[in-house]
Design an enzyme around this catalytic site. Sequence first.
Site, short mmCIF file in Angstrom:
data_model
loop_
_atom_site.label_atom_id
_atom_site.label_comp_id
_atom_site.label_asym_id
_atom_site.label_seq_id
_atom_site.Cartn_x
_atom_site.Cartn_y
_atom_site.Cartn_z
CE LYS A 79 59.71 49.81 49.42
NZ LYS A 79 60.14 48.45 49.71
N GLY A 180 77.67 44.99 51.91
CA GLY A 180 76.62 45.29 52.91
C GLY A 180 76.36 44.08 53.77
CB VAL A 181 77.93 42.34 56.42
CG1 VAL A 181 78.44 41.39 55.37
CG2 VAL A 181 79.00 43.38 56.76
N GLY A 182 74.59 44.06 56.70
CA GLY A 182 73.57 44.45 57.67
C GLY A 182 72.75 43.21 57.99
CB VAL A 184 69.63 40.75 54.06
CG1 VAL A 184 69.64 39.62 53.04
CG2 VAL A 184 68.22 41.18 54.36
CE1 TYR A 186 76.96 38.21 61.82
CE2 TYR A 186 74.71 37.40 62.09
CZ TYR A 186 76.03 37.42 62.49
OH TYR A 186 76.43 36.65 63.56
P1 NAD Z 1 70.38 46.94 56.55
O1 NAD Z 1 70.20 48.41 56.64
O2 NAD Z 1 70.27 46.10 57.78
O3 NAD Z 1 71.82 46.61 55.92
C1 NAD Z 1 72.38 47.32 54.87
C2 NAD Z 1 73.88 47.42 55.15
O4 NAD Z 1 74.51 48.01 54.03
C3 NAD Z 1 74.20 48.28 56.36
O5 NAD Z 1 75.06 47.58 57.24
C4 NAD Z 1 74.89 49.50 55.75
O6 NAD Z 1 75.89 50.06 56.61
C5 NAD Z 1 75.50 48.91 54.51
N1 NAD Z 1 75.79 49.85 53.44
C6 NAD Z 1 75.13 50.99 53.09
N2 NAD Z 1 75.72 51.57 52.04
C7 NAD Z 1 76.78 50.78 51.70
C8 NAD Z 1 77.78 50.84 50.71
N3 NAD Z 1 77.80 51.82 49.82
N4 NAD Z 1 78.70 49.87 50.67
C9 NAD Z 1 78.69 48.87 51.58
N5 NAD Z 1 77.79 48.76 52.55
C10 NAD Z 1 76.84 49.71 52.62
O7 NAD Z 1 69.38 46.44 55.43
P2 NAD Z 1 68.93 44.95 55.13
O8 NAD Z 1 67.61 44.72 55.76
O9 NAD Z 1 70.06 44.02 55.39
O10 NAD Z 1 68.66 45.03 53.55
C11 NAD Z 1 69.73 45.02 52.63
C12 NAD Z 1 69.20 45.27 51.23
O11 NAD Z 1 68.28 44.24 50.89
C13 NAD Z 1 68.43 46.59 51.08
O12 NAD Z 1 68.67 47.08 49.80
C14 NAD Z 1 66.98 46.17 51.23
O13 NAD Z 1 66.10 47.06 50.55
C15 NAD Z 1 67.01 44.80 50.57
N6 NAD Z 1 65.96 43.92 51.04
C16 NAD Z 1 65.86 43.61 52.37
C17 NAD Z 1 64.86 42.74 52.81
C18 NAD Z 1 64.74 42.37 54.27
O14 NAD Z 1 64.03 41.39 54.56
N7 NAD Z 1 65.40 43.06 55.19
C19 NAD Z 1 63.95 42.20 51.88
C20 NAD Z 1 64.07 42.51 50.52
C21 NAD Z 1 65.09 43.38 50.13
#
Ligand code: NAD
Length: 359
Positions: A79, A180-182, A184, A186
Amino acid sequence: MVFHADAYRNHESVSFFHDEPSGLKAIVALHSTALGPAAGGCRMWPYATEELALEDVLRLSRGMSFKNAMAGLPFGGGKSVILGDSQHDKSEALLRAFGRCIEGFGGRYVTAEDVGISEADIEILAQETRFVSGRRQRGAAAGGNPAPKTAFGVFLAMRATVELKLGRGSFEGMKVAVQGVGQVGYHLCKLLHSAGAVLVVADVNTASAERAAGEFGARLAAPDEVLFEAVDVISPCALGAVLSRDNVARVQAPMIVGAANNQLATDDVGGELMRRGILYAPDYIVNAGGIMSAALEYQGGHAEKDVWSRVNGIYETTRLVLIQAMREERAANEVADEIALARIAAARRRNDTELRRAS
Ligand code: NAD
């Protein structure tokens, strides 16, 4: 200081990079290359201290070794982190300088997107190095945005967990709280809503939370309280280290299945969850959909449908690890770590034997 860091635990190498003209400060940690090139994304984050950046990259790279091993991918774990604010400190010069650092590993490390690094940034890195994945999707070839695939893997892992814990094959009427509804979170909510689940959502970004609440008829909760809701499943999909010795007693849900990396602040939290009768699906098994996509894209010659069929395997991997944990009355994270470490050790022995034969 590095060797004494608690998270150091057997890393093959840790490299520090500083490029004064562009302001780049980065750390690349390779935990293991026994199974293949160390694969894991790059995170850009405004760490309060350099020690926190080091701890983060070490924990994440070790997690990648375990994730890739459990996903059956021919990749080790690594990483990278860039110290800085992705909104203000990112520039083409900085990304190009970082790309040259990656190129310097000669293929022992392959990077991709993580928090703060976008698909467009990867295209800039790709001008300096061949060792990147997560590039813009081309036709039906494997790759592109990993989030929908990660979300589907989480959905399948949740189904396996619910079947084992409750003996239920359906999400109809099940209450799931998503932190967290970013990207993933969402997509996960969309799948759960279609399957009949009742959702509680929270996000520090109010617009994201309200969008999910509106689209999926979800109830809104406070971001720091949502994991303590009285629901069937909690799903951490925001940040890591959200479950700690200090707050684990407040968890009411009997199941935890989410996308965030390193959800347990310390490994022993898994034991405490087990003693409280809470079934925790290990994060790096659950969220492997993204790396499956990046890995097949990097290897080349795979179609997007191959990625989806790999992601389907997350259901069975989750089931097998949880069944073993339940049978042996052990924490599921401990069982998963043990299997992953055994696979890495076996690969190391194979590599040593081949080296001896070749010399
Ligand atoms: P993202 O940044 O799109 O979404 C994360 C969301 O969490 C954002 O909307 C943010 O505003 C919100 N957030 C941050 N702090 C918060 C809190 N304290 N309480 C509530 N909400 C909060 O990221 P993502 O791509 O959706 O990934 C989400 C998680 O999954 C991360 O930890 C990431 O490392 C992990 N992950 C993602 C993937 C991928 O394919 N994107 C793969 C493996 C792991």
